[in-house]
Design an enzyme around this catalytic site. Structure first.
Site: not given
Ligand code: 1HE
Length: 264
Positions: A115, A135
């Site tokens: 976005e 989402e």
């Molecule tokens: C996060 C987030 C997040 C990572 N909010 N903490 N977005 C999503 O559903 C995408 C969610 N994220 C992922 O699918 C993956 O993290 C990625 C593909 C983006 C990257 O993967 P990777 O293996 O490089 O990283 P990771 O190990 O998954 O994440 C590293 C850390 O970032 C981990 O935290 P930690 O404390 O365990 O180290 C994750 O929890 C954290 N992290 N993404 C919070 N999104 C205004 S409306 C908009 C609506 C949306 O955007 S919905 C989509 C949300």
């Protein structure tokens, strides 16, 4: 979080006339928290004051993982609406401002990250880029303008597919679907976006303003209204002192000719 830590959520530097804005929460994949939105808003305002173009990129492995999901576990409906409206305001300052924005993409460009990228005028993806709208899987909906901006870029059918099925698409597909105008080798998107932004920064301010603010509004006007609007903008820009100087420079052979693709 203290002020220094907050400021560090976004990096900011001037490269000539171009503001280089870095999403800087790599340990959380640049997930967009409420504070992050405010830090981005400050950077955008600063760039609007002092730059002629801007580049937004992500520090770390990914451009942006979208909404910070950890902040949304216990929000009321009203807080959610207010949060979404704030994203709209800040992204709207990118979409309809005085300067063009170029997003340099790599890795995940997901949810709110897509976005954000959709609010920029030009998106440059590198080969590692992938786009997704998870989402539906998270039980939420787009809230950062995606149902308007992203849907307009790729079309409702494609966005519906991505949101219903969780489909991820690669950089080349993203280019075909209008999510990126350029695909470059891995690690080169910032360099390319800076090059393009530097070029756009040399255009007349008024021409850039018209391209940014008028073109996206045209499809919402009737053909007649659009054509009339075009005549006014065209004449308004052409009669500015800057245009006069540039037109004379070309006629006196002091300005660059149009180059064929690849500089031939
Ligand atoms: C996060 C987030 C997040 C990572 N909010 N903490 N977005 C999503 O559903 C995408 C969610 N994220 C992922 O699918 C993956 O993290 C990625 C593909 C983006 C990257 O993967 P990777 O293996 O490089 O990283 P990771 O190990 O998954 O994440 C590293 C850390 O970032 C981990 O935290 P930690 O404390 O365990 O180290 C994750 O929890 C954290 N992290 N993404 C919070 N999104 C205004 S409306 C908009 C609506 C949306 O955007 S919905 C989509 C949300």
């Amino acid at each position: 979080m203290n002020e220094a830590e907050e400021a560090a959520l976004i990096t900011y530097e001037m490269r000539g006339d171009v503001a280089l804005v870095g999403l800087n929460r790599p340990e959380k994949r640049n997930a967009i928290s409420d504070r992050f939105v405010e830090a981005l808003a400050d950077a955008v305002e600063r760039a609007r004051r002092e730059a002629k173009a801007g580049v937004i990129f992500g520090n770390g492995k990914h451009f942006c993982a979208g909404l910070d999901l950890s902040e949304h576990v216990k929000k009321s409906a009203f807080e959610g609406v207010e949060g979404s409206r704030r994203w709209h305001e800040v992204f709207g300052r990118i979409e309809f401002g005085p300067i063009p924005w170029f997003c340099a993409l790599h890795g995940a460009v997901v949810g709110g990250g897509l976005e954000l990228a959709s609010a920029a005028q030009v998106r440059v993806a590198d080969e590692t880029t992938f786009f997704a709208l998870p989402e539906g899987q998270r039980g939420i909906f787009v809230g950062g303008g995606g149902s308007v901006r992203t849907a307009r870029l790729m079309g409702v059918a494609r966005m519906t597919d991505m949101m219903l099925t969780g489909r991820s698409i690669d950089a080349d597909t993203g280019e075909r679907w209008n999510l990126a105008q350029y695909v470059v080798p891995a690690g080169k998107s910032v360099e390319k976006a800076l090059e393009l932004a530097a070029r756009a920064a040399t255009n007349a301010d008024l021409s850039n303003y018209a391209v940014i603010n008028v073109l996206p509004r045209m499809p919402e006007m009737s053909r007649d209204d659009g054509l009339l609007m075009e005549s006014f903008i065209s004449s308004f820009t052409a009669t500015s002192p800057e245009a006069e100087e540039r037109l004379i420079a070309f006629l006196e052979k002091r300005a660059a000719k149009v180059a064929a693709p690849g500089g031939r």
